[in-house]
Design a protein around this motif. Sequence first.
Motif, PDB file in Angstrom:
ATOM      1  N   TYR A   1     -86.148  40.877 -16.822  1.00  0.00           N
ATOM      2  CA  TYR A   1     -85.936  41.471 -15.500  1.00  0.00           C
ATOM      3  C   TYR A   1     -84.464  41.456 -15.146  1.00  0.00           C
ATOM      4  O   TYR A   1     -83.957  42.364 -14.491  1.00  0.00           O
ATOM      5  N   TRP A   2     -83.762  40.426 -15.602  1.00  0.00           N
ATOM      6  CA  TRP A   2     -82.327  40.333 -15.337  1.00  0.00           C
ATOM      7  C   TRP A   2     -81.583  41.477 -16.029  1.00  0.00           C
ATOM      8  O   TRP A   2     -80.783  42.171 -15.408  1.00  0.00           O
ATOM      9  N   ILE A   3     -81.870  41.637 -17.333  1.00  0.00           N
ATOM     10  CA  ILE A   3     -81.087  42.611 -18.100  1.00  0.00           C
ATOM     11  C   ILE A   3     -81.457  44.042 -17.729  1.00  0.00           C
ATOM     12  O   ILE A   3     -80.593  44.869 -17.474  1.00  0.00           O
ATOM     13  N   VAL A   4     -82.754  44.334 -17.685  1.00  0.00           N
ATOM     14  CA  VAL A   4     -83.127  45.737 -17.546  1.00  0.00           C
ATOM     15  C   VAL A   4     -84.075  46.004 -16.372  1.00  0.00           C
ATOM     16  O   VAL A   4     -84.051  47.074 -15.783  1.00  0.00           O
ATOM     17  N   GLY A   5     -84.876  44.976 -15.990  1.00  0.00           N
ATOM     18  CA  GLY A   5     -85.879  45.236 -14.966  1.00  0.00           C
ATOM     19  C   GLY A   5     -85.277  45.583 -13.614  1.00  0.00           C
ATOM     20  O   GLY A   5     -85.631  46.582 -12.992  1.00  0.00           O
ATOM     21  N   TYR A   6     -84.362  44.758 -13.141  1.00  0.00           N
ATOM     22  CA  TYR A   6     -83.772  44.989 -11.829  1.00  0.00           C
ATOM     23  C   TYR A   6     -83.002  46.304 -11.807  1.00  0.00           C
ATOM     24  O   TYR A   6     -82.982  47.011 -10.798  1.00  0.00           O
ATOM     25  N   THR A   7     -82.384  46.607 -12.944  1.00  0.00           N
ATOM     26  CA  THR A   7     -81.658  47.876 -13.079  1.00  0.00           C
ATOM     27  C   THR A   7     -82.580  49.048 -12.800  1.00  0.00           C
ATOM     28  O   THR A   7     -82.290  49.921 -11.988  1.00  0.00           O
TER      29      THR A   7
ATOM     30  N   ALA B   1     -77.986  43.807 -16.338  1.00  0.00           N
ATOM     31  CA  ALA B   1     -77.694  42.364 -16.360  1.00  0.00           C
ATOM     32  C   ALA B   1     -76.859  41.973 -15.141  1.00  0.00           C
ATOM     33  O   ALA B   1     -75.873  41.237 -15.246  1.00  0.00           O
ATOM     34  N   SER B   2     -77.276  42.445 -14.013  1.00  0.00           N
ATOM     35  CA  SER B   2     -76.646  42.180 -12.711  1.00  0.00           C
ATOM     36  C   SER B   2     -75.136  42.464 -12.704  1.00  0.00           C
ATOM     37  O   SER B   2     -74.405  41.903 -11.893  1.00  0.00           O
ATOM     38  N   HIS B   3     -74.691  43.347 -13.570  1.00  0.00           N
ATOM     39  CA  HIS B   3     -73.279  43.719 -13.591  1.00  0.00           C
ATOM     40  C   HIS B   3     -72.939  44.485 -12.323  1.00  0.00           C
ATOM     41  O   HIS B   3     -73.630  45.431 -11.976  1.00  0.00           O
ATOM     42  N   ASP B   4     -71.902  44.057 -11.638  1.00  0.00           N
ATOM     43  CA  ASP B   4     -71.472  44.718 -10.402  1.00  0.00           C
ATOM     44  C   ASP B   4     -72.426  44.508  -9.236  1.00  0.00           C
ATOM     45  O   ASP B   4     -72.267  45.131  -8.190  1.00  0.00           O
ATOM     46  N   LEU B   5     -73.431  43.662  -9.412  1.00  0.00           N
ATOM     47  CA  LEU B   5     -74.332  43.402  -8.290  1.00  0.00           C
ATOM     48  C   LEU B   5     -73.608  42.498  -7.306  1.00  0.00           C
ATOM     49  O   LEU B   5     -73.137  41.434  -7.676  1.00  0.00           O
ATOM     50  N   PRO B   6     -73.492  42.902  -6.042  1.00  0.00           N
ATOM     51  CA  PRO B   6     -72.771  42.050  -5.083  1.00  0.00           C
ATOM     52  C   PRO B   6     -73.495  40.717  -4.917  1.00  0.00           C
ATOM     53  O   PRO B   6     -74.725  40.659  -4.913  1.00  0.00           O
ATOM     54  N   LEU B   7     -72.725  39.655  -4.758  1.00  0.00           N
ATOM     55  CA  LEU B   7     -73.305  38.312  -4.656  1.00  0.00           C
ATOM     56  C   LEU B   7     -74.279  38.193  -3.499  1.00  0.00           C
ATOM     57  O   LEU B   7     -75.244  37.451  -3.562  1.00  0.00           O
TER      58      LEU B   7
END
Lengths: 485, 526
Positions: free
Chosen positions: A66-72, A88-94
Amino acid sequence: MMNLTENNLQDLKDNVDQIFVVLMGIIVMLMQAGFAFLEAGSVRSKNTTNILIKNLLDSFVAGITYWIVGYTVAYGKGNSFIGWTYWASHDLPLSSFGIYFFQYTFAATAATIVSGALAERCEFMAYIVYSIVITGFIYPVVSRWAWDPAGWLFVGGVYTGDNGEEFNVNYQDYAGSGAVHALGGVAALVGAALLGPRKGRFSKQNKMAVTLRGHSVPVAAFGGFILLFGFLAFNGGSQLDLTGEGSAVAVSLSVVNTMISGSVSAMISLLMNRVFGDSKWSLLKTLNGALTGMVATCSGCNVYRPWSCAILGLLGAGAFKLTAFTLEKLYIDDPLDVVGVHLGGGIIGVIALAFLKPEEGIIFQQNRKSALFLGWQILGLTTIIVWTAGLCFIMFGILKLFDKLRVSPELEEKGLDIPKHGENAYPSEAYGHGWEKELEEILQEIESIKGDDLKGNLTKRIGQHINKSKYVSAPSNEFPEVNPH
Amino acid sequence: MDVTEQAVKDFRHLQSNLDQFFLIIMGMIVLLMQCGFAFLEAGAVRSKNSTNILIKNLMDQFVAGIAYWIFGFPFAFGNGNDFIGYTFWATYELEETKLALFFFQYVFAATAATIVSGAMAERCEFIAYIVYSILITGFIYPVVTHWVWSDNAWLTAGMDYTFNNETVTIGYKDFAGSGVVHVLGGIAALVGASLLGPRKGRFHKGSKTVVPIRGHSVPLAALGGFILLFGFLAFNGGSQLTISNAGDGEAISLSVVNTIISGSMSALVSLIINRLTGTSKWSLLTTLNGALTGMVAICAGCNVYHPWAACVVGFFAAIAYKLINTIVTSLYIDDPLDAVAVHFGGGSWGVIAVAFLHRTDGIVYNWDQASGMALAWQLCGLVTITAWTAVTSVLMFGILKLTGLLRVAPELEAKGLDIPKHGEPAYPTEAYGHGWEEKLAKILEHVELKDAAKNMSSLGDGFAKAFLGAPVKQTDVGPYENPEVNYMDTHSTTNLNDLESGKGTTNGTTGVPHVTSIDVKSTTKM
């Protein structure tokens, strides 16, 4: 003297919102333990470690997938079907990490539903594969449709009223009766159907279904209690914030409604089994009934009037019973009645919202708008079911074609714990210190029985001797019930 | 609207949201205490009655979920007179922001009802249980709540007194319900247990024997205990009811700290009392019950004690537990979980303790008329709650007993309730032991019965050899004390493929593989 500014307050509110969602997510994580023990108690002791590790791994498989592809796929920027940013939560604001965590726990829940239906005969690799596909693709896509602002179900349609005014109607599903539970239930159904029943469960020639009892009601009940507790966070937390206008009210209403629906569904299930079932006060069916009631409220517990949830409880209990009955008729083996709880409850949840939602539901206003609302609920439900069933059919079908889906019959016979995991759930050498004396007495008594076939009915004999109290007719109750159809 | 006004408005909304959420989260944790009670009770009964006691604890939340929702909460917190309330039926017209309070009060009601099931374990009819749960959560408990916690609470409002030309209002104090929840639950349990009668075989009046009927699983009971200890912190901390006012955080923290201290003290003192005067062992179950008694006792004033006073409360709570336990047993009343001792013993001491140890008004701090009157009001509350509960319980259980609905038939009690009542034995034999029948068959092959029966040690050896498989040739024969090392019936993964393909050495008759080598690494993991 400090000046209270809007900024100070907003900072505090942001913090509170994030901790709210993280705390609720943490409690939903505990539901993994709840599922684990409900399933562990419902399988035989030879497969206990196996089902426990499968539930343990849900959190971890989802944790990566889910981290790598699911949330995307679910919440990344994209179109109305799928997303493609935040790999992978890249650029996801904290500040969105709290919500990410909460959504992750939901994905893990959707996957863990399926393991109940596939218990005691599913290959470990097949389990890993389906968990990855469900948490990485099947579920996130549906959650996007239903909950992402860009999702086509969430957006809905724009219609023109009689007076020329435009209004919007969309698919609504607050905590996922459809998006999580119906999805999980359908995946479980397809999986269980393709997997086939456990050996000894059905006898098609005699049209009989044998109840293969689980090894520990206390363990199953423990799991159930944890699930009942965690469900309140599952529904309450779906508000996703605490500081908005009316947010806490929505959370409170969700929790109260969930309890009411669960309570009514539990009582009705209890009574139904007593009157129409096997005339017993069944703990496991009551528990499953309670869960079904809670599933049925998911779609609108944040807005329902409490009395509607009493109705939902009633409908949920009925749906559970009906689904379980149908599956048995179709010779589909569902050890945990997962399909009944999640698909049955989920369908009720999605459809009932169109009737019972205050002010917008058909009970409250009968017009084109509410009819369209029902239409969108049905559309959403159907799409979710077709999408999930289709993809699961392909996924489980491929696994089955390559003979990777089901364990070999010898393994199924002996149990999966030792060959698969090397960890007997209850290793005999760890028991019995202090029991040698009892065993000595048993052996003395057995020795006094001459000429009997000791090996046959050994369990019965041991039981009788251990228990000393003469249970004459009870032994026959201890063997699986055979219900001729 | 200028910025300041908007900020104030936002601030008020934030306060309200936080208060509601506080009640919700604390309430959820108290709901988990239902699980704790369930397992404490399950572990303390025999396996033949485990499913029965579990479903009774499971149903508490659902019965309360309906009964307390529809009429319990209205009686408790509806607008009405001093005795009872009569608005908000099924939360009709209840302000939305008060739903969280409703939920919190609901979990307390479920707790009061579940106390009783412990004392009635192993012999109470299911219908009787449903009836008393409805009445406790729907009427008996809500009325007491109305007297103590509602807007019409006459016990808490008390009266005005003038001492030394100063007028003070003195009333009954009960922060988290030592009296309202625990004394009530304890008395109902006492009445129920005594009208129900003891379990068969528990007492023998002729020889004045008390038989300790052991429960089937200490781990299950301990699990329940751990969860209860955890949930109690929310039970006491959450009773502050708000988090957004000045001093709330401190009051909540003080409550939680005091709960831990009182529980710890009571646990340790109970441990020692049992070692010296009870069974002379370090008893886990007694210690657990002692801890719970300490936490029950602190309920009434955990927000107003100094921590050292919590120590005192815990100390005397352990004594109250032992005292009430002894009295109940000497009256030949069978209380499988010591529910009466924990809840009535701890609760009544807790109610009285407030008058002594309240950090500003207590007798220990001010020896004056006002504190004396406060003690009188605590006693008044205690007596009122006890009397109300005793009378209503006698009526309730008495009617059930007269109609023959209270106790199960003796045959059912002997065989166990799980199968006839629920069709779900807690540990169905057919779900166990796949592989164990094979082992037991091996015992009979390998053990010389006559000799073994006479000589325990040879039985032990034969048992070990036969039960567990042939001894294993090890590459590492270190100074292991545990004989099991030689007899592990699992093996390293290198044998997995052999087993699956049907190869590898297996005992022809039983199919249990002989282990011919043990991986040193897996041994040392033990």
